[in-house]
Scaffold this motif. Structure first.
Motif, PDB file in Angstrom:
ATOM      1  N   SER A   1      95.331  19.675  -9.595  1.00 49.38           N
ATOM      2  CA  SER A   1      94.877  18.369  -9.145  1.00 49.38           C
ATOM      3  C   SER A   1      94.126  18.062  -7.943  1.00 49.38           C
ATOM      4  O   SER A   1      93.042  17.837  -7.805  1.00 49.38           O
TER       5      SER A   1
ATOM      6  N   ALA B   1      95.927  13.543 -15.691  1.00 48.91           N
ATOM      7  CA  ALA B   1      96.609  14.741 -15.787  1.00 48.91           C
ATOM      8  C   ALA B   1      97.556  14.410 -17.043  1.00 48.91           C
ATOM      9  O   ALA B   1      98.623  13.900 -16.976  1.00 48.91           O
TER      10      ALA B   1
ATOM     11  N   SER C   1     101.182  25.534 -16.567  1.00 44.56           N
ATOM     12  CA  SER C   1      99.945  25.678 -16.092  1.00 44.56           C
ATOM     13  C   SER C   1      99.083  24.261 -16.306  1.00 44.56           C
ATOM     14  O   SER C   1      99.345  23.461 -17.112  1.00 44.56           O
ATOM     15  N   ALA C   2      97.924  24.415 -15.710  1.00 45.60           N
ATOM     16  CA  ALA C   2      97.046  23.131 -16.011  1.00 45.60           C
ATOM     17  C   ALA C   2      95.772  23.754 -16.309  1.00 45.60           C
ATOM     18  O   ALA C   2      95.227  24.841 -15.653  1.00 45.60           O
TER      19      ALA C   2
ATOM     20  N   ASN D   1     103.182  22.342 -10.214  1.00 49.82           N
ATOM     21  CA  ASN D   1     101.869  23.243 -10.384  1.00 49.82           C
ATOM     22  C   ASN D   1     100.775  22.147 -10.589  1.00 49.82           C
ATOM     23  O   ASN D   1      99.625  22.297 -10.260  1.00 49.82           O
ATOM     24  N   THR D   2     100.956  21.250 -11.276  1.00 54.00           N
ATOM     25  CA  THR D   2      99.840  20.317 -11.889  1.00 54.00           C
ATOM     26  C   THR D   2      99.230  19.480 -10.712  1.00 54.00           C
ATOM     27  O   THR D   2      98.041  19.254 -10.709  1.00 54.00           O
TER      28      THR D   2
ATOM     29  N   VAL E   1      92.632  16.452 -17.261  1.00 54.31           N
ATOM     30  CA  VAL E   1      93.458  17.743 -17.145  1.00 54.31           C
ATOM     31  C   VAL E   1      94.490  17.812 -18.307  1.00 54.31           C
ATOM     32  O   VAL E   1      95.309  16.741 -18.375  1.00 54.31           O
ATOM     33  N   GLU E   2      94.768  18.964 -18.892  1.00 54.04           N
ATOM     34  CA  GLU E   2      95.883  19.141 -19.704  1.00 54.04           C
ATOM     35  C   GLU E   2      96.893  20.028 -19.120  1.00 54.04           C
ATOM     36  O   GLU E   2      96.524  21.204 -18.459  1.00 54.04           O
ATOM     37  N   TRP E   3      98.015  19.875 -18.970  1.00 52.01           N
ATOM     38  CA  TRP E   3      99.019  20.808 -18.424  1.00 52.01           C
ATOM     39  C   TRP E   3     100.397  20.828 -19.254  1.00 52.01           C
ATOM     40  O   TRP E   3     100.873  19.983 -19.892  1.00 52.01           O
TER      41      TRP E   3
ATOM     42  N   ASP F   1     100.097  15.650 -20.153  1.00 54.78           N
ATOM     43  CA  ASP F   1     101.078  16.512 -20.660  1.00 54.78           C
ATOM     44  C   ASP F   1     100.840  16.955 -22.087  1.00 54.78           C
ATOM     45  O   ASP F   1     100.985  16.186 -23.030  1.00 54.78           O
TER      46      ASP F   1
END
Length: 239
Positions: A101, A8, A58-59, A96-97, A53-55, A10
């Motif tokens: 996830s 995940a 939101s993600a 949220n992330t 995942v990029e966040w 940032d």
């Protein structure tokens, strides 16, 4: 599978674009490193599953769950990741992330012995529920959360804090053997990312990273202030 791993990353606006590129390059390079491939192959089953995942507030799932079981599959994943555009997302919602996830684990097409979320970030939570609430809910499901706090510089207009590593340790990471590796200079990205991935894949208990075994329930005003990001955002809105 030995491991199902959510990376995940940032991509909030407080991250400089050059930092984002270095961070992405660090992950692209890591999956080509012999040390990472050895860590995968030396596992009990020799297979892991990874998603990226990029966040921000939101993600977004950038790559699907992908099987890695050796040099060829790792190289293909590195190339897949290299070809993805870098996006930017407003706000910083660790909570949220984590919620996003942990839902991804329901979609893993393999059975995994361990489930880990590896979350990087350059500031505290300032959107959604407080980070420890999501942290505790995630750890309760048997998912480990590791952290990569990014602290290369402080800007007057940034939403970051000088002790971000302390925030991540007290408010974000959790689960058996959870640990963090902090980045204080942009040039450390590649080394820190590789070290962290090899440790997570190997399942090593790295005491020098100050692992956390049992997170404590969030309590306002007791110990570390896990609401610092929300308080900073409230003051900014109130100006």
């Amino acid at each position: 599978m030995d491991l199902a791993l959510v990376l995940a990353i940032d991509v909030s606006y407080s991250m400089e674009i050059d930092e984002q590129r270095l961070q992405r390059q660090g992950y692209v390079a890591a999956f080509l490193e012999p040390a990472l491939i050895r860590a995968v192959e030396n596992g009990p089953l020799g297979r892991i599953a990874v998603t990226y995942v990029e966040w921000g507030g939101s993600a977004v799932q950038v790559t699907p769950w992908t099987l890695i079981d050796g040099r060829d599959t790792a190289a293909r994943y590195s190339d897949l990741l290299r070809r993805q555009p870098i996006r930017r997302i407003a706000f910083t919602s660790i909570s949220n992330t984590l919620a996003f996830s942990r839902r991804l684990f329901d979609l893993v097409p393999f059975q995994a012995s361990r489930r880990v979320i590896d979350i990087s970030g350059d500031g505290p939570n300032n959107s959604g529920v407080p980070a420890p609430v999501a942290r505790n809910s995630t750890v309760a499901l048997g998912i480990v959360i590791d952290g990569l706090p990014i602290m290369p510089r402080m800007h007057a207009d940034t939403a970051s804090i000088p002790d971000l590593d302390g925030y991540y340790r007290e408010c974000v990471i959790g689960g058996e053997g959870a640990f963090l590796v902090k980045v204080t200079e942009a040039g450390q990205f590649a080394e820190a990312i590789l070290k962290k991935l090899v440790t997570e894949i190997s399942g090593l208990h790295m005491s020098r990273f100050q692992p956390v075994e049992r997170p404590q329930p969030v309590q306002y005003g007791a110990g570390y202030n896990c609401f610092i990001g929300e308080e900073m955002q409230e003051r900014m809105i109130g100006r």
